[in-house]
Structure formats: C-alpha cells, structure tokens
Design an enzyme around this catalytic site. Sequence first.
Site, mmCIF file in Angstrom:
data_model
loop_
_atom_site.group_PDB
_atom_site.id
_atom_site.type_symbol
_atom_site.label_atom_id
_atom_site.label_comp_id
_atom_site.label_asym_id
_atom_site.label_seq_id
_atom_site.Cartn_x
_atom_site.Cartn_y
_atom_site.Cartn_z
ATOM 1 N N ASP A 62 -15.419 -6.270 -5.268
ATOM 2 C CA ASP A 62 -14.939 -4.998 -4.719
ATOM 3 C C ASP A 62 -16.122 -4.107 -4.332
ATOM 4 O OD1 ASP A 62 -13.240 -2.490 -4.456
ATOM 5 O OD2 ASP A 62 -11.737 -3.874 -5.218
ATOM 6 N N HIS A 113 -12.932 2.714 -5.070
ATOM 7 C CA HIS A 113 -11.963 1.614 -4.970
ATOM 8 C C HIS A 113 -12.188 0.547 -6.048
ATOM 9 C CE1 HIS A 113 -10.031 -1.921 -3.031
ATOM 10 N NE2 HIS A 113 -9.291 -1.054 -2.379
ATOM 11 N N SER A 153 -4.214 -3.227 -2.385
ATOM 12 C CA SER A 153 -5.426 -3.269 -3.205
ATOM 13 C C SER A 153 -5.152 -2.860 -4.647
ATOM 14 C CB SER A 153 -6.474 -2.296 -2.655
ATOM 15 O OG SER A 153 -7.139 -2.836 -1.559
#
Length: 740
Positions: free
Chosen positions: A144, A207, A532
């Site tokens: 990620d 994220h 996600s």
Amino acid sequence: MRQIQSILQFLFLLLGLYGTLRVQPVQGKLASVEERKSYIVYMGHLHESEDSVSAAHMSLLQKVMGSDAAPGCLLHSYKRSLNGFVAMLTEEEANIISEFDEVVSVFPNGKNKLHTTRSWDFMGFSKQVKRTPLESDVIIGVLDTGIWPESKSFDDQGFGPPPSRWKGACEVSNFTCNNKIIGARYYRDNLTFSDTDFLSPRDSDGHGTHCASTIAGNHVDMASLYGFAYGTARGGVPSARIAVYKVCWFDSCDDAGILAAFDDAIADGVDIISASFGGSAKSYFTDSTAIGSFHAMKAGILTSNSAGNKGPKPFTVSSVSPWLLSVAASTIDREFITKVQIGDGKIYEGLSINTFDLNGSMYPFIYGGDAPNKAGGFNSSESSLCSENSLDPNIVRDKIVLCQGLKTNGPFLAGAAGVVSAADIAKDIASIFPLPESDVSSMDAANIYSYIHSTSYPTATIFKSEEKKDTFAPYVASFSSRGPNPITLDILKPDITAPGVHILAAWSLANPISKVIGDQRFAPYNIISGTSMACPHASAVAAYVKSFHPTWSPAAIKSSLMTTAHLMSQKINTDAEFAYGAGHIDPLRALNPGLIYDADETDYVKFLCGQGYDTRRLQAVTGDQSTCTAANNGTTWDLNYPSFAASTSNSGAVYRTFTRIVTNVGYDSSVYRSTVFAPVGLKIQVSPSMLSFKSIGEKVSYQVTVEGTINNSVESASLVWEDGVHQVRSPIVVFQVGNN
Ligand SMILES: *[C@@H]1O[C@H](CO)[C@@H](O)[C@H](O)[C@H]1NC(C)=O
Ligand SMILES: *[C@@H]1O[C@H](CO)[C@@H](O)[C@H](O)[C@H]1NC(C)=O
Ligand SMILES: *[C@@H]1O[C@H](CO)[C@@H](O)[C@H](O)[C@H]1NC(C)=O
Ligand SMILES: *[C@@H]1O[C@H](CO)[C@@H](O)[C@H](O)[C@H]1NC(C)=O
Ligand SMILES: *[C@@H]1O[C@H](CO)[C@@H](O)[C@H](O)[C@H]1NC(C)=O
Ligand SMILES: *[C@@H]1O[C@H](CO)[C@@H](O)[C@H](O)[C@H]1NC(C)=O
C-alpha cells in the site's frame, strides 16, 4: 553496524541510488534512451541462486541490445520468489524478448490506482470472539502507501519478538519497526519525487495506515473523527503482525514495484497479502497482481485484492484471477447527513462528513455560475461547476457557493465559506471536504437555485453532520466494481463483499483528513470509503481463519470465506452476484465451513491450459515439466471454484455441466444433502445429491448440470450442501452476453 548502514544509506540517497529499484541514466546513449520505456519481463518460476539470476537477466538483455545493454538498462531483478526483471526497452526490443523461450510475457510497467470501527461489530464479530494464541504468529503483508508507525493502533506493547521463521527486513529511513510492525520496505523506481511524500515506508497519504489498522490494528478506545464514529478502533486480528511494502506513491502504484513487493513478501514469509489497488483487468500473465498472487499461491499465501471502484457499470471488476480473493465493498449501518438551511427557512438534507460548525450563522449565498473568474478567462458555464480557478475570489470570498458537481477545491481555494453541491452520483457515500459542504440531490439544488435568484440577499448556513443508522445496510456501494469477469466470463467475480463505506481507521498525520493541501485538520483516525477499505476486512478474516487452520491452502481459506457468506438481498442489489459474489463476509462462520473447495497450482495450470496458455509458457511458470495435453486441458467449468457461472448467448438457452470436488473439514463421519434454489425455468441437477464422508480430509466429487432458458439478462440460483450443522452455499449465476 546500524550506524554504518545508515551512513551508507545516506550516501546512496545523495547519489540518487536509493531504494531497491535503481535508475541510472545510460551513459552516452541519450537518444536511444528516450525511446525506451520501462517494461517488465516475466520469466516464471525461480530456479537458480540469486547471483546467477541477475547475470542471466543481463545476458538476456545483451542478446537483444548488444553493446547498448549498459548495466543501467536493467532496473531491477526479481529473484527471491519469482523470476523476471524490469528493463528500459524500446517496443521492438520488448517484442523480440517476448519471443524468447525462457520468457513468459513482456508488458509495459503500467500504473495502478489505490482503489471503523463499527464494521467488525456490524458483522457480529465482537471484541470477545474466541481467538487462538497462534494469531500472533500470523504475518500480514500490506502492499500500500506505507504506514504511520507512531499510530496507537500499531503500539507493540505486549507483543513478543517476530515469529522465528520471519525473514523480512526493516529498510529504515525516518521510520522504526517494532514487534507489531515487523517489516517495512519501499519500492520507488522513479527519480521524480514529490516533496509531500517520504522516501521511506512512512505513509504520507493515510491509505496504507488505514488498511493496515483495519486488518491488524490494536484495540484503541475512544477513537473518532472529531467525535464522529466514536468508539473502539480495532483490526480484525489485533494480535497479528504487519509487514509493510510501500508500492503506492503520490502518483500511482507501478507494476514494477508491485511485483518487487510480491517477490520480497513471499520470500520474507508473510501468511496473507492484502492489496488494495488495481488497474484495468488484464490477461493473467501481463498483470503484476495476477502474477504476484500466483507465486504467492504457490507458496501457500492467499492474496486478498480490492475489486475496484469503477461501478456500477457491468464488466468493471479489475481483480479477476481465480487464485486470489476479489473483494467488493458494501455499507455498514453508519451514514452521515448534513443539513443546509436557506434564508427562507427551508431545510435540505445532503450528504457529507462535515466536521465544521458554523454555529447556525447565515452566510451570503451565491450560485457559482454567477461568479465566473473572468480575469482568468473563465465563463459562467465553467464556474457553475466550481472547478479550480473558475470562481472569482473577490465575489465568492466568505460566501456559501452553490455548485454543480462534487469537485470543490475551486471554492476552497477561492476562499468561500462553504459549498452546497448537486451531485446525484455516489448517493451512498459521504465524503470529507476542506470546507463546510453538503451534497444535495439535483432536485433540491434546482429549488435552491430558484431561491437564490428570487431574492436580493440570499443567505444559507450548513450544519455539522449528523450520524444516522442506515437500516438498509448492508448493500453493495454504487462505486464497487461489478462483474461479469471481463477476462474469463465463467469465473464469477467479485468473490465476496465486505464493509467498505464510512470506515473509521488509523490515518497518517502527514495528510489532512480531506487530503486537500491547505486543510488544517490533521487527525489520527479518519473515515473513508472504497473497495480499498473492504479488502483489508477480508484479509483480516482470512488471517483469522489461518490462525485456526495454519495448514489450509489459499483456496481452502478462500472457499471457507465464500461458502459461509451471508446472503444479500437481490431486491436492493439489483446486480446480484455481479455486485456481491458469494455474499457478505461472516468471520465467525468462516472458521467452520464443513466442506471446502480446495485447489492447488496443478488445478490452476489445468485451467490456464484450457484458457489457451501454451506448454512452453506454463513450464516456465511452474518450473516443472507439466504439459498441456488433451487430458489435462481443464475447462473453466471444472476448476474447483466455490461458485458457478454459466454465460449464454442472446438466445438465453443454457446447458452446462460443472464438476467439483469437496474436502471434508467438518466431522469425521458426516452426510451432506444438496438443496438447490433456482428460478422456474432453470433445471439444476446435482449428482450425486448426497455425499457421505468417513474421515476428515476425505474428498468426494460431484456434478452440477444447469439447463433451461433465461429471460432476464441474469438469473441467480444456488446450491447448498447441509449436514445438519454446516451449510455450504455456492451461488450459481446464469447470464446473457451479447449485443443486446
Ligand atoms: C516519473 O513520474 C512522473 C510523475 O508521475 C512522470 O511524469 C514521469 O514520466 C515518470 N518518469 C518515468 C521515467 O517513469
Ligand atoms: C520524517 O518524518 C517526519 C514525520 O514524523 C516528517 O515530518 C519529516 O519530514 C520526515 N523526514 C524526511 C526526510 O522524510
Ligand atoms: C462556533 O462557535 C465555537 C464556540 O463558540 C467557536 O469556537 C467557533 O469558532 C465558531 N465557529 C464559527 C465559524 O464562527
Ligand atoms: C465556456 O468556455 C468553455 C471552455 O473554453 C467553452 O467550451 C464553452 O463553449 C463556453 N461556454 C459559453 C456559454 O461561452
Ligand atoms: C485446450 O483447450 C483449448 C480451448 O478449448 C484449446 O484452444 C487448446 O488448443 C486445447 N489444448 C490442448 C493441448 O488440447
Ligand atoms: C422464460 O420464458 C419461457 C417462456 O415464457 C418460460 O417457459 C421459462 O420458464 C422462462 N424461464 C425462466 C428462467 O424464467
């Protein structure tokens, strides 16, 4: 020693030789370098020792490039878990290399996109669920944007040293690992660099931190986003370890880095890989995630991958490989509404997560189309959309602006006090903006527009959001990518759905919560949405199952998640299985599936033979002498998949037989009976309709025949095996494809 290492690292930094992927300009050959692009040359199974592998890559390059093959052309060698390299090549050179016997595929280094904590309670997975001490031996590889290591979610208090089999590393640079985050690496092959990013596994985005904490974050009490979603933030497997592989940067996640991360993660010894990114669906051996997850599967590691955020159109799912788990996103029972009051007293309800409090003060209210930035060359049809620079700051400053569409950096940069936007898209997600904002329906916007133009001094105010309970949840979010599977029609994708809307989890302190530069709100927890966010929920459940069944194969774990999933409503989810696959993930039931649909490399190779991949390429991938013959030429319908899909042409007529093998993982001695749920007009027969087992591990095969004519474009049916305790459910989807 450490010190010497960091001095060396510093020197490398100065020399621009940082990271694992090194790019050097090719001396004296600039003209040809400009025509060259970065390509991935995939060579399958890894045979040799590390040193000879790089030498072999270099000599292969020399065969094509001759004396042009300077060392700088070979950007990276994959040599820990899979074989291949990244090189700067012209298109012609790439074509020549792809013909070589030892090469499986050659493809450009493309770009991929990134696609709490009530969600666990919402799934009936409470803080008190039973756990095994083995959970702390489970290592999750998170590919990620990196991680924010100082987050409370990753505190290592109470954690022992990493499992002794762990071979990973902490490529530190402005970063410290601990007994929770046991590995951290980063992959950057591009010298172009944003000063908002860190050349380190440190997360400048949020994220990666969000995903990692959803999987394995500690229990952190009293977490919230400015009071919203208040409660205990926690991951699904809070005792598990995290290994960070930063492959996504400010610009994208490139294939070369993704494949390098798989190469490392597999060799480092992770148990589950979580990959919340994707591009467009590609054939199996030209897709970095498909290749990486294939090698992971060979090594016993399940990859969980987000389905994509390109819904609700059909054929948008980008995660299509049968050996990985493709995860759609659905809602939890948490929604946010933001009220707008206008000067005539009327109140409208819109969507957004608005943490700002205007205290009910009324502000001057203006339509964006009435405030074009004429000096900047913008007209009113542009400023009605409120795009960047289109609004005249002198007119909109300290006013609330009515905009068509969702892009609101324009008003923020122009100094507006707030935004009322009309965006009928994304009815199911509330987003965070850098200023007070509410997204109303276009019907409400039309009324608001009339109000603005019917009074001399229009005013409005926007209230802080209110959290509400959504009684329709769960349903699949509109943004979640839909099937059918664009690469292999009759492998149903996505596989499953998990929470991916309004998820609270840890965040990076380097990025404001709206991700808009200039927003002053930095917070340790943030609420975001996407497939996600769904993927890490599935990764955590896979890890939870793995902690109880350490020897289960990736396919077995995936099967246990799919066959125990909750049924979703077809009335609310009109795309049915193409939205949610087998259904909604159920962590507790997944522990005890009764029967599993197992599969290993041999099964996938048979499947690939049937897909037309030739013997030479498959031998390179498997590293053995397996050949595609008529005998092992597997059909799509015989791959031992936990779901069934049969496409038909415009006529709607279908006659299809599937073969499956189930493995008993329930009780020693058990008898399972089949029940079929099918629409009238679709005849589904299961043979035999009863399966008896005498021992754990016993395998029994059966066939399903689907016959009839469908009148709708999609018909859903299902097969359930029951022994009185377990229910093993597989969806059966029959659908039309063609030009109607
Ligand atoms: C590096 O990244 C920048 C920004 O995304 C891009 O414009 C540039 O083309 C990239 N260079 C290479 C060699 O890939
Ligand atoms: C190191 O991390 C801190 C945040 O902890 C950040 O402010 C700083 O800019 C980083 N330094 C470098 C060189 O990346
Ligand atoms: C609203 O009131 C609070 C508390 O009095 C104050 O801190 C805040 O600045 C006010 N907000 C605005 C936009 O005036
Ligand atoms: C406004 O500007 C855009 C872009 O220059 C142009 O396409 C459009 O036709 C203009 N509209 C009007 C009403 O002038
Ligand atoms: C396997 O089946 C595929 C699809 O029917 C066909 O294209 C291929 O030629 C077959 N291969 C062999 C070795 O039989
Ligand atoms: C489709 O329509 C035909 C003719 O009306 C009917 O016989 C058949 O049962 C229908 N099929 C399904 C799946 O509803």
